[in-house]
Every structure is written in structure tokens, then in C-alpha cells.
Design a protein around this motif. Structure first.
Motif, mmCIF file in Angstrom:
data_model
loop_
_atom_site.group_PDB
_atom_site.id
_atom_site.type_symbol
_atom_site.label_atom_id
_atom_site.label_comp_id
_atom_site.label_asym_id
_atom_site.label_seq_id
_atom_site.Cartn_x
_atom_site.Cartn_y
_atom_site.Cartn_z
ATOM 1 N N UNK A 119 0.836 -1.207 0.000
ATOM 2 C CA UNK A 119 0.000 0.000 0.000
ATOM 3 C C UNK A 119 0.870 1.255 0.000
ATOM 4 N N UNK A 120 2.024 1.175 0.720
ATOM 5 C CA UNK A 120 2.927 2.336 0.790
ATOM 6 C C UNK A 120 3.824 2.410 -0.445
ATOM 7 N N UNK A 121 4.334 1.246 -0.911
ATOM 8 C CA UNK A 121 5.297 1.286 -2.018
ATOM 9 C C UNK A 121 4.643 1.820 -3.292
ATOM 10 N N UNK A 122 3.343 1.554 -3.439
ATOM 11 C CA UNK A 122 2.623 2.081 -4.609
ATOM 12 C C UNK A 122 2.666 3.605 -4.649
ATOM 13 N N UNK A 123 2.649 4.207 -3.427
ATOM 14 C CA UNK A 123 2.519 5.667 -3.349
ATOM 15 C C UNK A 123 3.869 6.361 -3.204
ATOM 16 N N UNK A 124 4.912 5.576 -2.877
ATOM 17 C CA UNK A 124 6.198 6.197 -2.570
ATOM 18 C C UNK A 124 6.921 6.592 -3.857
ATOM 19 N N UNK A 125 7.395 7.835 -3.870
ATOM 20 C CA UNK A 125 7.974 8.399 -5.087
ATOM 21 C C UNK A 125 9.070 7.493 -5.681
ATOM 22 N N UNK A 126 10.053 7.046 -4.839
ATOM 23 C CA UNK A 126 11.170 6.295 -5.423
ATOM 24 C C UNK A 126 10.849 4.804 -5.594
ATOM 25 N N UNK A 127 9.899 4.272 -4.806
ATOM 26 C CA UNK A 127 9.635 2.826 -4.912
ATOM 27 C C UNK A 127 8.483 2.472 -5.851
ATOM 28 N N UNK A 128 7.671 3.455 -6.228
ATOM 29 C CA UNK A 128 6.525 3.151 -7.103
ATOM 30 C C UNK A 128 6.952 2.476 -8.417
ATOM 31 N N UNK A 129 8.037 2.928 -9.072
ATOM 32 C CA UNK A 129 8.442 2.231 -10.305
ATOM 33 C C UNK A 129 8.850 0.773 -10.032
ATOM 34 N N UNK A 130 9.500 0.526 -8.893
ATOM 35 C CA UNK A 130 9.899 -0.847 -8.554
ATOM 36 C C UNK A 130 8.652 -1.678 -8.285
ATOM 37 N N UNK A 131 7.700 -1.082 -7.573
ATOM 38 C CA UNK A 131 6.440 -1.789 -7.299
ATOM 39 C C UNK A 131 5.786 -2.202 -8.625
ATOM 40 N N UNK A 132 5.721 -1.236 -9.540
ATOM 41 C CA UNK A 132 5.066 -1.510 -10.830
ATOM 42 C C UNK A 132 5.803 -2.617 -11.586
ATOM 43 N N UNK A 133 7.136 -2.639 -11.433
ATOM 44 C CA UNK A 133 7.949 -3.634 -12.148
ATOM 45 C C UNK A 133 7.797 -5.041 -11.548
ATOM 46 N N UNK A 134 7.671 -5.125 -10.214
ATOM 47 C CA UNK A 134 7.755 -6.438 -9.566
ATOM 48 C C UNK A 134 6.430 -7.049 -9.130
ATOM 49 N N UNK A 135 5.446 -6.201 -8.831
ATOM 50 C CA UNK A 135 4.240 -6.720 -8.180
ATOM 51 C C UNK A 135 3.101 -6.867 -9.192
ATOM 52 N N UNK A 136 2.518 -8.075 -9.202
ATOM 53 C CA UNK A 136 1.455 -8.397 -10.151
ATOM 54 C C UNK A 136 0.123 -8.328 -9.408
ATOM 55 N N UNK A 137 -0.755 -7.411 -9.810
ATOM 56 C CA UNK A 137 -2.069 -7.297 -9.165
ATOM 57 C C UNK A 137 -1.938 -6.761 -7.743
ATOM 58 N N UNK A 138 -2.844 -7.232 -6.859
ATOM 59 C CA UNK A 138 -2.858 -6.749 -5.470
ATOM 60 C C UNK A 138 -2.695 -7.922 -4.504
ATOM 61 N N UNK A 139 -1.487 -8.446 -4.363
ATOM 62 C CA UNK A 139 -1.323 -9.610 -3.485
ATOM 63 C C UNK A 139 -1.506 -9.232 -2.019
ATOM 64 N N UNK A 140 -1.989 -10.185 -1.222
ATOM 65 C CA UNK A 140 -2.003 -9.990 0.242
ATOM 66 C C UNK A 140 -0.602 -10.197 0.786
ATOM 67 N N UNK A 141 0.175 -11.030 0.082
ATOM 68 C CA UNK A 141 1.557 -11.279 0.531
ATOM 69 C C UNK A 141 2.384 -11.801 -0.637
ATOM 70 N N UNK A 142 3.694 -11.553 -0.561
ATOM 71 C CA UNK A 142 4.616 -12.206 -1.498
ATOM 72 C C UNK A 142 5.718 -12.899 -0.694
ATOM 73 N N UNK A 143 6.247 -13.975 -1.265
ATOM 74 C CA UNK A 143 7.461 -14.599 -0.741
ATOM 75 C C UNK A 143 8.521 -14.447 -1.819
ATOM 76 N N UNK A 144 9.636 -13.818 -1.483
ATOM 77 C CA UNK A 144 10.757 -13.751 -2.425
ATOM 78 C C UNK A 144 11.652 -14.944 -2.134
ATOM 79 N N UNK A 145 11.711 -15.872 -3.075
ATOM 80 C CA UNK A 145 12.455 -17.119 -2.863
ATOM 81 C C UNK A 145 13.690 -17.065 -3.761
#
Ligand SMILES: Cc1cc2nc3c(=O)[nH]c(=O)nc-3n(C[C@H](O)[C@H](O)[C@H](O)COP(=O)(O)OP(=O)(O)OC[C@H]3O[C@@H](n4cnc5c(N)ncnc54)[C@H](O)[C@@H]3O)c2cc1C
Length: 478
Positions: A331-357
Motif C-alpha cells: 500500500x505504501x510502495x505504490x505511493x512512494x515516489x522512489x519505490x513506485x516504479x519498482x512496485x510496478x515492475x515487480x508486483x502483479x495485481x494486489x497480493x495480500x503477501x509475497x514470498x521472495x524465494x
């Protein structure tokens, strides 16, 4: 105890004095100690209100005024400081970068700061994969040197750009890759330690015969080796029974290190001792090869508990990390100026959680095999709805940037919600992780409190932060 922005020195010093009396420190002894300290010419001694105020805080919830600050410039001065503290019965508190979370570096004590002058890299031995460092070396600064040899000091707390190797060893830090690399204690090859009576111990791994030779020495060192061996021999079964069998354990002295092997290194008992046993002067640390072949899946779940339930099944694939983030961060990364592009690049849809394996391998073939097998498992067994595979260094850096900024994003929630770190860092055996987390969520939701979950799922260490709306954020500041 709060320090106002505009420090009133007299009132502040009076308050410190009152607190010293209350904490049982003899103020006459303290005055003599401070007077004699000032004779240690080549080091910095600080007793002014501003410096005491600065050193009264660390990354924890606590704020306690120190008695004085010593910033030793050399070993001789450090020895003088410790001897004086011993003579006047003044408690000593060693300090690295003070990023500890449980108040370990604040107290009514003479605080000794190692970050300024005890921060040298003494040796990097690439052939034998070890280094010798002073305690105040910052972990990332050290690793920038070690990487020239294709090596690194593997424990990686989120504060690695600040954390000192002395602080890391003494509170037994670890980080996102602890499932692969273990904790700081696992990388201690030897320590040079100063005890409060001025004794300096040099430790290394010893056979039972070598340990016995140490026991025959007729001095403090010999006595320590004798007494320590007796403690372990007399209480081995109690130690075995009492110490929890979890992958990450930092509380208490690590006596369990000495019951499954007859090769003992006294240095390991200092790891996790939080500065209570002695001062680390030098550390010989193990270095690991930097993995060149890496890949990471970002496994997306529509239900947070599904993510937690699946962690245990991922471990047989031998990942180097399984790190969780939940929707609160997104919810925060979507709105954060420097992290929003990373969010858009890495996150698909609106997950409740991700595991980075993440997988670290020694060859491309091995990496291909692991990623193929794991993606097959995801397809047939997992409830995840998406699992993009990240392969390039840029993609992997982006993933870690989102993970490492997670806490900052949560703490800086513009809505004023404060995630409270009071049940942080519980290490839960993986087979009980989902059950434990569900119980915590139930307690919190029954009281109408939201809960944030993130961090080291691979070893059962999830940061569970009940999130509280601060009063001040609800009151308008006209
Ligand atoms: C946002 C955030 C994230 C964090 N993430 C992690 C994480 O992922 N993993 C983790 O393990 N920790 C984490 N921590 C806790 C902390 O940052 C680490 O444990 C870090 O390694 C501590 O290093 P430091 O130099 O700040 O040590 P300090 O906090 O200064 O000291 C740690 C302990 O070592 C003792 N000490 C320091 N120097 C010496 C010495 N020369 N001799 C003897 N004793 C000494 C101190 O008295 C203290 O007990 C986090 C903290 C924060 C604020």
C-alpha cells in the motif's frame, strides 16, 4: 525520560545526577573516575550534556543517560579506561553503531564507542577465506574490500550499511540469508577479547587436548578454561534439554555450541553475550565465496496465511532466502515516489503477501535445474497466483530494495499508523509458524488492531507488528 529539543544543560545534568544516585552508582567514585579519565590525553572523553543526550538513545524504545563516553584512540588508552572503571566500580558498556533494537547500548554506564578509531581491516586472507578486523568496521564497508577477492562476510542484517562487525558478533546478528549462511556466531573463527581485569584472551578452535593444555595454565585464562569446561561437562544434559531447537536463537549465552562437538572455541561464547563478558578487540571471521549464479521468484498470494503455510514446503529446494512482505508494505510502495516504479515492475495485481524465494548456485546448470524444479512445484502444489522469475542483477537489486525499504515505508506511513515492535524476532519452528501467526492475528483482530507481517519466513522469524494509530496523528496541529 525525554530530552526536549532545546536542551537545558543544567536541568539535564541535575537529572542525570539524580538518576545515577537512584541506580546505585557511588557519585564520589564517579567524580574521581571522571577526573582521572580526563588524563587520558590521546582519546576523546565526553561528558557534556549534548553528547550524553545523543548517546542516551539507540534504535530501541529506551532512553537512558550514560555516565560518560569514551572514544578510545588506541589500545593503551582503552586499557587505561577499563582499569579506571574497574578501580572505581563503574559499569562499562561497549557500543558499535547502536542499531540494536532492545536497548543493549543504552544504560547508566561508561559507554565506550568503537566506531571512530577501532575500525581497521587488519588482514584479508583470500587463500584461506578469513579476515581479521577491529570491532568498529562497518559490515558493508568491509564487504566492499572483501568483494575484490570474490568473498564476503555473509551475515546481512537490514542495517548492514551501519552495523559494525563487533556489534554483529556480540548480538549474534543475521539476516535475510540466514537459512544458507547461519548467524554471526557461525562465522567466528577467533576473537581477541579484553576482560574487565585487563586480561586479554586470544581464542581459536581447540581440540580437547589443546583445551586441556589451556586448563593447566596457572592464571586467569587457565581458570576460565577450567571453569568453563566444568560448566559444560556438569550441565550438558540440562543444556541439551533447555535450549530451543530453532534456526535463529540469540538470547542468553550460547552454551549449546559446546555440546555437539568436542572442538571448542571460547570465542563463540562472546557471540550473543551483548558485551557482558568482555570487549572484542579483534575478530577473525570466516568469509564465503560470492555466488555468481542467482535467481529469485516473487511468489504472489491472495491470502497471507497461504504464503506462511507454504514456507516449510519450500525449504527442501534449498533456497538462500525466503523473505515475506505483506499488503501493508505494498500500500505504501505504490505511493512512494522512489519505490513506485519498482512496485510496478515487480508486483502483479494486489497480493495480500509475497514470498521472495532466492537461489544461489555455483554454476548456471545448477541454477537452471533448481529454478525449473521449483517452478514445477509452484505450478502443481502452490496456491500462489503469480511467480515471476527475476534473473538480472538489476531485477534482483530492485527486489531487495523493496524488501529492505519495507520497514521504513511502514514506519513512515503518512496516515500516522505506527507498527509497534514488541513481539519482533520470535523464532518459531517452521512446522508451527502458521499456527502461531494465526493465533497472534486472532488476538489482534479481536481487539480491532491491524497486524503487519514481514521478513525472514525461511527460518520462522516473521516480524509481527501490531499497528496502532498514534493520538498525535489524530489531533490536528493548528
Ligand atoms: C531497521 C532495523 C533492522 C534490523 N534488522 C536486523 C536484521 O535483519 N538482523 C539482525 O540480526 N539485526 C537487525 N537489527 C538489529 C541491529 O541492527 C543488528 O543486530 C546490528 O548488527 C547491530 O550492530 P551495531 O554495530 O549497531 O551494534 P550495537 O547495537 O552498537 O551493539 C550490539 C551489541 O554489541 C555490543 N558491542 C558492540 N561493540 C562491542 C565490542 N567491541 N565488544 C563487545 N561488545 C560490543 C553492545 O554492547 C551491544 O550489546 C535491525 C535494527 C534495525 C534498527
Amino acid at each position: 525520560m525525554l530530552i526536549s529539543n532545546k536542551i537545558d544543560s543544567t536541568a539535564y545534568l541535575c537529572r542525570i545526577r539524580r538518576e545515577k544516585i537512584m541506580s546505585g552508582i557511588d557519585t564520589k567514585h564517579l567524580d574521581k573516575f571522571l577526573e582521572k579519565l580526563s588524563d587520558i590525553a590521546t582519546s576523546e572523553i565526553k561528558t557534556d550534556a549534548l553528547t550524553l543526550g545523543l548517546y542516551a538513545t539507540d534504535a530501541s524504545l529506551y532512553q537512558v543517560a550514560p555516565l560518560a563516553i569514551g572514544i578510545p584512540g588506541c589500545l593503551q588508552d582503552l586499557l587505561k579506561m577499563v582499569n579506571l572503571a574497574n578501580e572505581y566500580n563503574i559499569p562499562i558498556l561497549p557500543r558499535g553503531s547502536a542499531t540494536s533494537l532492545a536497548g543493549q547500548t543504552v544504560n547508566h554506564a561508561f559507554v565506550i564507542d568503537f566506531t571512530k578509531y577501532f575500525d581497521n581491516i587488519i588482514e584479508i586472507n583470500a587463500a584461506e577465506s578469513y579476515a581479521i578486523v577491529q570491532p568498529g568496521v562497518v559490515r558493508d564497508t568491509f564487504n566492499r574490500e572483501a568483494q575484490k577477492y570474490g568473498l564476503h562476510y555473509a551475515p546481512d542484517p537490514a542495517t548492514s550499511s551501519r552495523a559494525t562487525i563487533g556489534g554483529m558478533i556480540t548480538n549474534n546478528s543475521s539476516g535475510t540469508k540466514s537459512i544458507k549462511y547461519g548467524m554471526s556466531i557461525d562465522h567466528v573463527l577467533g576473537l581477541r577479547v579484553l576482560l574487565t581485569d585487563g586480561t586479554i584472551l586470544d581464542t581459536e578452535t581447540l581440540t580437547p587436548e589443546q583445551w586441556h593444555h589451556k586448563c593447566l595454565i596457572n592464571d586467569r585464562e587457565g581458570q576460565i578454561y577450567r571453569d568453563f569446561r566444568k560448566v559444560i561437562y556438569d550441565h550438558a544434559s540440562a543444556i541439551e534439554a533447555a535450549f530451543p531447537k530453532v534456526k535463529r536463537r540469540v538470547q542468553g549465552y550460547a552454551l549449546d555450541q559446546y555440546i555437539h562437538s568436542d572442538r571448542w572455541n571460547l570465542g563463540k561464547i562472546f557471540s550473543g553475550s551483548e558485551g557482558t563478558l568482555g570487549i572484542i578487540l579483534e575478530a577473525k571471521i570466516n568469509l564465503e565465496p560470492i555466488s555468481k549464479y542467482k535467481a529469485s521468484f516473487t511468489v504472489h498470494y491472495a491470502d497471507r496465511m497461504d504464503a506462511i503455510r507454504e514456507v516449510n514446503q519450500m525449504i527442501p529446494f534449498e533456497p538462500a532466502a525466503v523473505e515475506m512482505l505483506d499488503f501493508n508494505v505494498f500500500e505504501q510502495s505504490k505511493k512512494n515516489h522512489s519505490l513506485a516504479p519498482i512496485h510496478a515492475q515487480l508486483i502483479v495485481g494486489d497480493p495480500q503477501a509475497t514470498l521472495s524465494v532466492e537461489f544461489f548456485c555455483l554454476s548456471q546448470d545448477e541454477l537452471d535445474k533448481k529454478t525449473t524444479e521449483f517452478s514445477q512445484w509452484l505450478k502443481t502444489n502452490s496456491k500462489a497466483y503469480a511467480y515471476p522469475l527475476l534473473l538480472t542483477p538489476t531485477e534482483l537489486d530492485a527486489m531487495w530494495s523493496l524488501r529492505k525499504n519495507g520497514l521504513g515505508l511502514l514506519m513512515g506511513d503518512p496516515a500516522g499508523r505506527k507498527p509497534l515492535p514488541f513481539i519482533e524476532d520470535m523464532a518459531i519452528p517452521l512446522e508451527h509458524l502458521a499456527e502461531y501467526i494465526q493465533a497472534v492475528l486472532d488476538i489482534c483482530s479481536s481487539r480491532g488492531v491491524e497486524t503487519i507481517l514481514y521478513a525472514h519466513a525461511s527460518v520462522g522469524v516473521l516480524h509481527v507488528r501490531p499497528a496502532w494509530m498514534s493520538q498525535s496523528s489524530m489531533i490536528s496541529t493548528s
